[in-house]
Scaffold this active site. Structure first.
Site, PDB file in Angstrom:
ATOM      1  N   HIS A 333      63.672  33.964  54.407  1.00  0.00           N
ATOM      2  CA  HIS A 333      63.183  35.326  54.203  1.00  0.00           C
ATOM      3  C   HIS A 333      64.302  36.134  53.550  1.00  0.00           C
ATOM      4  O   HIS A 333      65.326  36.413  54.186  1.00  0.00           O
ATOM      5  CB  HIS A 333      62.757  35.953  55.528  1.00  0.00           C
ATOM      6  CG  HIS A 333      61.542  35.310  56.136  1.00  0.00           C
ATOM      7  ND1 HIS A 333      61.326  35.223  57.488  1.00  0.00           N
ATOM      8  CD2 HIS A 333      60.473  34.708  55.546  1.00  0.00           C
ATOM      9  CE1 HIS A 333      60.182  34.610  57.724  1.00  0.00           C
ATOM     10  NE2 HIS A 333      59.644  34.285  56.554  1.00  0.00           N
ATOM     11  N   GLU A 336      66.331  39.245  55.118  1.00  0.00           N
ATOM     12  CA  GLU A 336      67.094  39.087  56.354  1.00  0.00           C
ATOM     13  C   GLU A 336      68.519  38.665  56.010  1.00  0.00           C
ATOM     14  O   GLU A 336      68.940  37.530  56.224  1.00  0.00           O
ATOM     15  CB  GLU A 336      66.391  38.078  57.259  1.00  0.00           C
ATOM     16  CG  GLU A 336      65.002  38.553  57.684  1.00  0.00           C
ATOM     17  CD  GLU A 336      64.183  37.486  58.384  1.00  0.00           C
ATOM     18  OE1 GLU A 336      64.683  36.342  58.535  1.00  0.00           O
ATOM     19  OE2 GLU A 336      63.043  37.786  58.783  1.00  0.00           O
ATOM     20  N   HIS A 436      67.736  33.556  61.001  1.00  0.00           N
ATOM     21  CA  HIS A 436      66.843  34.658  60.662  1.00  0.00           C
ATOM     22  C   HIS A 436      67.409  35.993  61.147  1.00  0.00           C
ATOM     23  O   HIS A 436      68.350  36.032  61.940  1.00  0.00           O
ATOM     24  CB  HIS A 436      65.468  34.455  61.308  1.00  0.00           C
ATOM     25  CG  HIS A 436      64.631  33.403  60.654  1.00  0.00           C
ATOM     26  ND1 HIS A 436      63.631  33.694  59.761  1.00  0.00           N
ATOM     27  CD2 HIS A 436      64.663  32.047  60.770  1.00  0.00           C
ATOM     28  CE1 HIS A 436      63.058  32.568  59.356  1.00  0.00           C
ATOM     29  NE2 HIS A 436      63.674  31.554  59.946  1.00  0.00           N
ATOM     30  N   GLU A 515      68.017  34.087  65.801  1.00  0.00           N
ATOM     31  CA  GLU A 515      67.640  35.427  65.379  1.00  0.00           C
ATOM     32  C   GLU A 515      68.766  36.402  65.701  1.00  0.00           C
ATOM     33  O   GLU A 515      69.337  36.360  66.791  1.00  0.00           O
ATOM     34  CB  GLU A 515      66.361  35.880  66.088  1.00  0.00           C
ATOM     35  CG  GLU A 515      65.161  34.966  65.905  1.00  0.00           C
ATOM     36  CD  GLU A 515      64.343  35.308  64.671  1.00  0.00           C
ATOM     37  OE1 GLU A 515      64.632  36.351  64.041  1.00  0.00           O
ATOM     38  OE2 GLU A 515      63.409  34.545  64.355  1.00  0.00           O
TER      39      GLU A 515
END
Length: 706
Positions: A333, A336, A436, A515
């Site tokens: 992504h 990010e 992420h 994350e």
């Protein structure tokens, strides 16, 4: 491809930006030779052209060079507090200015990224107004679609949606010039799509001053006040998108320097150019050649190189099958960006001279893909990968196309899976990690995969095993990592993600996403503070150290027993929300770092009524306090673990279940009894059976891998 192969694009635009595509660049170099623009020279827009990119999709390109930023950041920047913000008497209420009450004086378009000219958009303003701010986002990774002046010091900003989509707006990164010092400006970014945001919970925008960077060596810093994030229901704007609810980020900010250039961003930018520079720096240093290798995994649809890095000690038996494989990926992504900073921390640590890094290189072979979606990063997307073709202009989320990727449509995903399959032939893959950023939760945490599902019964040791690695990391850095935020359910919408496909199709039990919040930490010493670049890099380093801790558990059953019991205590304590005591012993979890230190009770405590569980270091067995209220459940637990040898009978077996950390073989029977006793009344089997969509083709693929 030729210009006419893209009939859906404006042909004038295709021609203008031709040289910024891979095909156009190679064509230009071959035609002009020594008489025209040479490679690595800047063109009329100041953009450096290089055969290694960055390349843009056909018909698109930059109008400005890639900005240069230093990475020095303030060490500690607190989150804003709602109470302080509400009582700040220094705030300036700008909506009551005379111009705001006269619509004809306060609606002026001052920037539009679709224009192919760098000149300012002509517009008239009242004589008593200061000159308009000058906005720019048409550079690598930039994102700002339009800027409207709606007051003396007020601007409404519209972000560009992900290329070839009508959605996905969160990433912003743009330049501002012509500011007046110590004037309070109000900005409204009016087309966010997520219902809630960390901006409502203390997060501030990032600001960069070229003057401060040049004179004071200060890079990105947090700024802004009176920050709100709420639904945007402007009638005129909603008429354009009648079926979409947008949300508005509003904040006030001051720019203190005169004649300065500022940048605003959602997170610390990390461009494709930054990645190339970092890798070139490593490659050009001969001391890393013995254990660092860079190659091109494949080319993206726009012609950019997707790099594959191999880090391992090659001085010995470099092809030894005893080495454990570790696969790490990032930036699927593009918005990010903290994923790239975590990856930088991983790379810098793994090539360092630290003892743990050396041992990891000796025992593991790391396969690392630092940027899975270069095309999306370059064009300034948040989630999607642009995919133009002759018959469509579309974009797709690469992290929803791992299950059955098509080689031509998703080359980086297809080649990533093939690389993992090839690595499996010669090396046991210990772990897969995908990095992420998270937009609505604080701290750093991990998502894993549950081994339970409709095709396999619930087993407590499986439940514990899949949580070991995230728990180890949370113990190493409890101030940044939040164990309570880790989740292991597999929801239907996540079944085609890299994490789940690596687990189900390729049989990697330890498959995780790491994350990290866009905001910061809300626990421990770092409470209510933003993460900065050093924090993200530190998270990456801790991830690597956790891998070494995990490997050591395989060789030290005593430590493994202690870890499992502490983990079990942590789970039950969180479930019951009480103060259940933790395991105490003379054996330190991280012996190298805690040498000479002991945590827990002395031997005399075992005779008290404290309900503590202790490890007998000499015998390697668990002593269960006779006063523990859970003892009465042991008889029932014994029926479940009479024969450890038959524990996994008739269950679907993953690659790792056969080779690494089989708890039923490495834990003492007493430890297993204690775990069952503590977890027996939590009704775990119902709470963890979240995924009921286990596919038969996934089973077939895993058996094929065996």
């Amino acid at each position: 491809m030729r210009d006419r192969d893209f009939p859906l694009l404006d042909q004038k635009q295709v021609k203008k930006f031709r040289k910024y595509s891979k095909e156009g660049f190679l064509e230009m170099i071959s035609r002009q030779g020594n008489n025209g623009l040479k490679e690595d020279e800047n063109d009329i827009n100041g953009v450096k052209l290089n055969r290694h990119g960055p390349f843009w999709p056909v018909g698109y390109g930059p109008l400005c060079s890639t900005p240069s930023h230093i990475i020095n950041c303030p060490e500690s920047e607190e989150l804003w507090h709602r109470i302080e913000q509400a009582t700040d008497s220094a705030a300036v209420e700008l909506s009551d200015t005379p111009a705001q009450n006269n619509p004809s004086r306060c609606k002026h378009l001052v920037f539009d990224s679709r224009r192919n000219s760098k000149e300012s958009i002509p517009h008239s303003i009242p004589e008593d107004w200061t000159p308009s701010l000058v906005f720019e986002s048409r550079f690598e990774s930039g994102n700002l679609h339009q800027a409207w002046r709606v007051g003396q010091y007020e601007y409404d900003l519209i972000l560009a949606v992900d290329m070839f989509t009508s959605r996905h707006t969160q990433w912003y990164y743009f330049r501002i010039q012509n500011t007046m010092p110590d004037v309070t400006y109000k900005f409204k970014i009016v087309n966010f799509l997520k219902k809630d945001s960390l901006y409502n919970y203390g997060m501030k925008p990032l600001v960069y001053s070229e003057k401060d960077a040049r004179e004071q060596k200060i890079g990105w810093f947090r700024s802004g006040h009176h920050i709100t994030y709420k639904p945007w229901n402007k009638k005129n704007f909603n008429n354009i998108f009648p079926y979409v609810q947008h949300y508005c980020l509003e904040f006030q900010i001051e720019f203190h320097n005169k004649d300065d250039t500022y940048y605003l961003a959602h997170c610390y930018p990390y461009r494709y150019t930054d990645l190339k520079a970092h890798l070139d720096e490593i490659i050009n240093d001969s001391k890393y050649l013995a254990y660092f290798k860079k190659e091109v995994l494949c080319e993206t649809r726009a012609g950019n190189s997707c790099f594959l890095l191999t880090i391992t000690d090659c001085t010995g038996k470099e092809d030894s099958k005893t080495k454990l494989g570790v696969v790490l990926t990032a930036r699927v992504h593009p918005g990010e960006t903290q994923a790239s900073w975590m990856m930088k921390g991983i790379l810098d640590f793994l090539i360092s001279e630290e003892p743990t890094a050396k041992e990891l290189r000796q025992r593991c072979i790391f396969k690392i893909i630092p940027m899975l979606n270069p095309d999306g990063v370059i064009v300034g997307n948040y989630s999607m990968c642009p995919m133009p073709s002759r018959c469509s202009l579309s974009a797709r989320d690469l992290n929803r196309n791992y299950r059955h990727p098509k080689r031509k449509l998703f080359p980086t995903v297809w080649h990533t899976k093939k690389m993992v399959e090839e690595l499996q032939k010669n090396h046991y893959i210990l772990l897969y990690g995908d990095l992420h950023g998270h937009s609505r939760k604080p701290n750093a945490f991990m998502y894993g995969c549950s081994q339970t599902g409709s095709m396999r019964p619930f087993e407590i040791l499986d439940y514990l095993r899949e949580r070991i690695f995230p728990w180890l990391i949370s113990q190493r850095d409890p101030e940044r990592y939040d164990w309570n935020s880790c989740k292991f359910h597999i929801h239907k919408c996540k079944e085609s993600t890299g994490r789940v496909v690596m687990y189900r199709q390729l049989g990697l039990n330890d498959s995780f996403t790491l994350e990290a919040s866009f905001s910061g930490a809300v626990k421990g010493r770092l409470a209510v503070r933003h993460f900065n670049i050093n924090d993200y890099m530190s998270i990456g380093k801790t991830f690597c150290e956790g891998i070494m801790d995990y490997i050591n558990l395989e060789e030290n059953p005593l430590k493994l027993n202690e870890v499992i019991l502490n983990l079990t205590n942590s789970i039950t304590r969180n479930q019951r929300r009480d103060s259940t005591p933790t395991v105490n012993s003379d054996f330190s979890l991280f012996a190298e770092e805690d040498k000479g230190q002991k945590y827990g009770s002395t031997s005399s405590d075992s005779d008290s009524e404290s309900n503590l569980t202790q490890l007998d270091e000499v015998k390697g067995k668990v002593k269960i306090n006779s006063d523990n209220e859970e003892v009465r459940h042991l008889n029932k637990a014994l029926l479940l673990c009479q024969s450890k040898q038959n524990y996994l009978t008739n269950q679907l077996k993953h690659q790792q279940a056969k080779n690494f950390l089989q708890l039923e073989d490495k834990m003492s029977l007493e430890s297993i009894k204690q775990c069952y006793a503590m977890l027996n009344q939590m009704n775990l089997s119902k709470s963890v059976l979240e995924s009921d969509t286990f596919q038969i083709h996934d089973v077939y693929h895993m058996k094929k891998q065996e």
